[in-house]
Design an enzyme around this catalytic site. Structure first.
Site, PDB file in Angstrom:
ATOM      1  N   ASP A 124      34.316 -19.241 -36.037  1.00 47.58           N
ATOM      2  CA  ASP A 124      35.567 -18.792 -35.432  1.00 47.58           C
ATOM      3  C   ASP A 124      35.357 -18.262 -34.030  1.00 47.58           C
ATOM      4  O   ASP A 124      34.253 -17.919 -33.650  1.00 47.58           O
ATOM      5  CB  ASP A 124      36.117 -17.613 -36.248  1.00 47.58           C
ATOM      6  CG  ASP A 124      36.946 -18.071 -37.413  1.00 47.58           C
ATOM      7  OD1 ASP A 124      37.333 -19.234 -37.436  1.00 47.58           O
ATOM      8  OD2 ASP A 124      37.203 -17.228 -38.294  1.00 47.58           O
ATOM      9  N   LYS A 146      40.394 -20.241 -33.772  1.00 47.40           N
ATOM     10  CA  LYS A 146      41.827 -20.164 -33.518  1.00 47.40           C
ATOM     11  C   LYS A 146      42.063 -19.203 -32.374  1.00 47.40           C
ATOM     12  O   LYS A 146      41.561 -18.104 -32.391  1.00 47.40           O
ATOM     13  CB  LYS A 146      42.550 -19.630 -34.753  1.00 47.40           C
ATOM     14  CG  LYS A 146      42.317 -20.466 -35.965  1.00 47.40           C
ATOM     15  CD  LYS A 146      42.928 -19.758 -37.160  1.00 47.40           C
ATOM     16  CE  LYS A 146      42.527 -20.463 -38.431  1.00 47.40           C
ATOM     17  NZ  LYS A 146      42.025 -19.574 -39.422  1.00 47.40           N
ATOM     18  N   MET A 257      45.095  -7.035 -34.691  1.00 47.47           N
ATOM     19  CA  MET A 257      46.110  -8.023 -34.286  1.00 47.47           C
ATOM     20  C   MET A 257      47.419  -7.314 -33.940  1.00 47.47           C
ATOM     21  O   MET A 257      48.500  -7.802 -34.265  1.00 47.47           O
ATOM     22  CB  MET A 257      46.346  -9.041 -35.417  1.00 47.47           C
ATOM     23  CG  MET A 257      45.101  -9.806 -35.802  1.00 47.47           C
ATOM     24  SD  MET A 257      45.332 -10.885 -37.232  1.00 47.47           S
ATOM     25  CE  MET A 257      45.162  -9.738 -38.575  1.00 47.47           C
TER      26      MET A 257
HETATM   27  N1  SAH Z   1      37.710  -9.936 -40.120  1.00 48.96           N
HETATM   28  C1  SAH Z   1      37.823  -9.297 -38.829  1.00 48.96           C
HETATM   29  C2  SAH Z   1      39.255  -9.151 -38.368  1.00 48.96           C
HETATM   30  C3  SAH Z   1      39.978 -10.450 -38.163  1.00 48.96           C
HETATM   31  S1  SAH Z   1      41.572 -10.219 -37.519  1.00 48.96           S
HETATM   32  C4  SAH Z   1      37.098  -7.955 -38.869  1.00 48.96           C
HETATM   33  O1  SAH Z   1      36.751  -7.469 -39.943  1.00 48.96           O
HETATM   34  O2  SAH Z   1      36.843  -7.419 -37.783  1.00 48.96           O
HETATM   35  C5  SAH Z   1      41.280 -10.398 -35.793  1.00 48.96           C
HETATM   36  C6  SAH Z   1      41.497  -9.077 -35.080  1.00 48.96           C
HETATM   37  O3  SAH Z   1      40.333  -8.265 -35.155  1.00 48.96           O
HETATM   38  C7  SAH Z   1      41.761  -9.188 -33.601  1.00 48.96           C
HETATM   39  O4  SAH Z   1      43.086  -9.539 -33.326  1.00 48.96           O
HETATM   40  C8  SAH Z   1      41.443  -7.792 -33.150  1.00 48.96           C
HETATM   41  O5  SAH Z   1      42.478  -6.897 -33.502  1.00 48.96           O
HETATM   42  C9  SAH Z   1      40.256  -7.454 -34.002  1.00 48.96           C
HETATM   43  N2  SAH Z   1      38.967  -7.717 -33.340  1.00 48.96           N
HETATM   44  C10 SAH Z   1      37.965  -8.448 -33.818  1.00 48.96           C
HETATM   45  N3  SAH Z   1      36.893  -8.423 -32.981  1.00 48.96           N
HETATM   46  C11 SAH Z   1      37.254  -7.636 -31.953  1.00 48.96           C
HETATM   47  C12 SAH Z   1      36.612  -7.203 -30.761  1.00 48.96           C
HETATM   48  N4  SAH Z   1      35.359  -7.568 -30.473  1.00 48.96           N
HETATM   49  N5  SAH Z   1      37.290  -6.393 -29.921  1.00 48.96           N
HETATM   50  C13 SAH Z   1      38.539  -5.999 -30.180  1.00 48.96           C
HETATM   51  N6  SAH Z   1      39.204  -6.378 -31.292  1.00 48.96           N
HETATM   52  C14 SAH Z   1      38.577  -7.177 -32.164  1.00 48.96           C
END
Ligand code: SAH
Length: 350
Positions: A124, A146, A257
């Site tokens: 991803d 995505k 998100m």
């Molecule tokens: N499974 C992931 C979340 C997926 S949803 C987890 O546990 O982190 C995707 C969201 O995660 C993004 O829209 C944002 O809100 C957050 N996100 C993931 N990586 C990030 C990063 N490096 N910096 C800021 N937000 C992040």
């Protein structure tokens, strides 16, 4: 196989049955070697060995030494070194791997092991994918990433791909950002594999919900400040009831998100009774050189996000723990006295 030698252009003979040797072949190819393969010991001829610098027998040393004895003997005569490498495990399987918040050094040891063993990696946009060719040297890499509003591979097709690759006998890694089970649709992918009788396992990852606030110096809980934290998705707006429960809980609210639905969330929480001076941090692109933290209040967050042009991916933190962010007090002071101005910090150490 740890490849520390430069093998570019080296002629390597790989001996073994195709289903077992495919990963070894791919690794040597990926390392730049010129690969020749033989499936049967009967195929060993002097011509085949001409120019070969190394022979690799794919198999178990104890079991296969006998079968490949003619090859070993010919190599010994010609001074060609022989090594034995583990074959690919029979039968396909899928491992969901949490990749953490986007940087390689926040991958777990188990995640690295799974990548090293992979025949195929589906990854991803938020996973640490930049160095995947080195982390998964034997694997075909498939970008199913995505970006908001742009879905190159649909979720249904990702699940089909996982199943079909595993049915071909391949070791499949599904590499996701953060943790696979935190807004990662990991549960659906596990269910699809189980429905197709594919062995499936999960390697947890460091979730951005905790790690990205931490990157901005914000602990999601703190003794005497917050003894609960709730992680919510801003993907779809929360209902009035959910907003009331959230506001009533009194702990930290972490939103993933959440940039697009920030107006709905902040106004909803205020309607539900949360004070407009509660501090809010928007942490964008955590762990990247562009990481940025925008501090504001519940009442001013939408304006602040607009002025700072906050974009996804970002983690929004709502609650008094935000005060732990270095420089928060000054930023809040500014936000309260000049509500139109938010403070932006270019790169914040944890
Ligand atoms: N499974 C992931 C979340 C997926 S949803 C987890 O546990 O982190 C995707 C969201 O995660 C993004 O829209 C944002 O809100 C957050 N996100 C993931 N990586 C990030 C990063 N490096 N910096 C800021 N937000 C992040």
């Amino acid at each position: 196989m740890q490849m520390s030698l430069d093998v570019t252009g080296l002629h390597v003979l790989i001996a073994g049955v195709p289903v077992e040797s495919r990963r070894v072949i791919r690794r040597w190819n990926a390392a730049g070697a010129v690969v020749r393969c033989i499936e049967s010991p009967d195929a060993v001829t002097p011509r085949l060995l001409r120019g070969v610098s190394l022979a690799v027998i794919v198999g178990n040393q104890a079991n296969d030494d006998g079968a490949w004895a003619p090859l070993t003997a010919s190599c010994r005569d010609l001074g060609i070194p022989v090594s034995v490498e583990e074959p690919a495990a029979p039968g396909g399987r899928v491992t969901l791997v949490g990749g953490g918040p986007g940087v390689e050094d926040l991958l777990t040891v188990r995640a690295l092991d799974a990548l090293r063993e992979a025949d195929v990696v589906l990854f991803d946009r938020l996973a640490p994918y930049r160095n995947l060719a080195a982390l998964a040297p034997g694997a075909e890499l498939i970008d199913v990433g995505k970006t908001p509003g742009n879905h190159p591979v649909s979720q249904a097709n990702i699940e089909k791909l996982l199943v079909s690759k595993a049915q071909q006998g391949l070791t499949v890694v599904r590499l996701k950002g953060g943790d696979p089970f935190v807004f990662g649709r990991g549960g659906e992918e596990v269910a699809s594999c189980r429905a197709a009788d594919i062995p499936v396992s999960t390697v947890p990852g460091i979730s951005s919900s905790i790690a990205v606030p931490a990157a901005a110096g914000i602990p999601v809980t703190q003794r005497g400040v917050a003894h609960a934290f709730t992680v919510v998705s801003g993907h779809a707006p929360l209902t009035e009831r959910e907003l009331e429960s959230l506001a009533g809980l009194g702990g930290t609210i972490v939103v993933l998100m959440g940039v697009g639905t920030l107006p709905h969330l902040t106004s909803g929480l205020r309607r539900a009774g949360m004070a407009s001076i509660v501090p809010v941090a928007i942490v964008e692109k955590g762990y990247s050189p562009e990481q940025r933290t925008t501090i504001s209040t519940l009442g001013g967050a939408v304006t602040a996000a607009g002025l700072a042009r906050c974009t996804s991916p970002a983690v929004v933190v709502i609650g008094d723990v935000v005060r732990q962010h270095q420089g928060c007090d000054e930023a809040l002071e500014q936000a309260l006295t000049h509500p139109m101005v938010a403070s932006s910090h270019p790169l914040v150490a944890s």
